[in-house]
Design a protein around this motif. Structure first.
Motif: not given
Ligand code: NAD
Length: 239
Positions: A7, A9, A28, A49-50, A69, A120, A134, A138, A165, A167, A169, A172
């Motif tokens: 999913s 990023i 994932d 499951d990480l 990520n 991060s 969180y 981070k 900042g 994103v 997704t 968010v």
């Molecule tokens: P997202 O929810 O779209 O994707 C996260 C993915 O991680 C999902 O597919 C989920 O199934 C997987 N995941 C969660 N827990 C898991 C686990 N225990 N084991 C395996 N997989 C797992 O989120 P995103 O917005 O793409 O976020 C990705 C990264 O970017 C995260 O680390 C988040 O902190 C970071 N980030 C996001 C934003 C934002 O605004 N979206 C901003 C800064 C940083």
């Protein structure tokens, strides 16, 4: 190897790395999205499951690029923050990156080349209210990334953080309601005041913009960049 690549990023990073020629291991928790992401790019799906550290030994160790990520958010004031959610965030967003480094660095060292990209956040550099788990995770990831940079340098391995900042997704989208409740404001105000309030550029980032920085950090011109944290934050941390 990209964690959380089903999913947002992570998926954008997987697509961009595959376009640059990598065979991508898509890791994932969600089997369906992992399979779909891997199929779309000719990669390999791993449903893990990480949070369960003992399963990380089942993932491939022979990887040249590791993108840490996977992550999630929990919004609550400290006094109400559930301890089990706090612990789970640290497991997925700190312990798993540590265990994946332990697992994959020997291969990178043996070949004299490797790239670690830790997704991060601005929240690795700045705090926000109601995000104790969180922000803690981070900031810890920032430290882990710097240690990996120091230890990896003599082996041709760089380690950096990318610090987005907000994103657009599912992560968010899911927290807009929770933030509205925590701040006592409506959903539109969460986006304009809370999410974009501190960014000079008043739009959310696209996942592809984070992926582009990730691929650049793995490319031919960035071997001297290590131990760095690169804001992709529309000027948030400049203020
Ligand atoms: P997202 O929810 O779209 O994707 C996260 C993915 O991680 C999902 O597919 C989920 O199934 C997987 N995941 C969660 N827990 C898991 C686990 N225990 N084991 C395996 N997989 C797992 O989120 P995103 O917005 O793409 O976020 C990705 C990264 O970017 C995260 O680390 C988040 O902190 C970071 N980030 C996001 C934003 C934002 O605004 N979206 C901003 C800064 C940083």
């Amino acid at each position: 190897m990209v964690t959380g690549a089903g999913s947002g990023i992570g998926r954008a990073c997987a697509v961009a790395l595959a376009a640059a020629g990598a065979l991508v291991h898509v890791v994932d928790l969600d089997g369906e999205s992992a399979a779909a992401a891997a199929e779309a790019i000719g990669g390999r799906a791993h449903v893990v499951d990480l949070a369960r550290g003992e399963l990380i030994g089942e993932l491939p160790a022979e990887v040249d690029i590791l993108v840490n990520n996977a992550g999630f958010q929990h919004v609550a004031p400290l006094t109400e923050f559930p301890p089990d959610r706090f612990e789970l965030i640290q497991k997925v967003m700190v312990q798993a990156p540590f265990l994946l480094l332990r697992r994959t660095l020997p291969h990178m060292y043996a070949h004299g080349w490797g790239r670690i990209v830790n997704i991060s956040s601005v929240h690795g550099l700045r705090a926000s209210a109601f995000k104790a788990g969180y922000v803690t995770a981070k900031h810890a990831l920032e430290g882990l990334s710097k240690v990996a940079a120091l230890e990896g340098a003599s082996h041709g391995v760089t380690s950096n953080c990318v610090n987005p900042g907000y994103v657009r997704t599912p992560l968010v989208e899911a927290q807009i309601e929770a933030q509205a409740a925590a701040h006592g404001i409506d959903a539109d105000q969460v986006v304009s005041d809370v999410m974009l309030g501190r960014s000079a550029i008043k739009r959310m980032i696209r996942p592809e913009e984070v992926a582009a920085v990730t691929v650049w950090l793995c490319g031919p011109h960035t071997g001297y960049i290590t131990g760095a944290s690169i804001p992709v934050d529309g000027g948030w941390t400049a203020a």
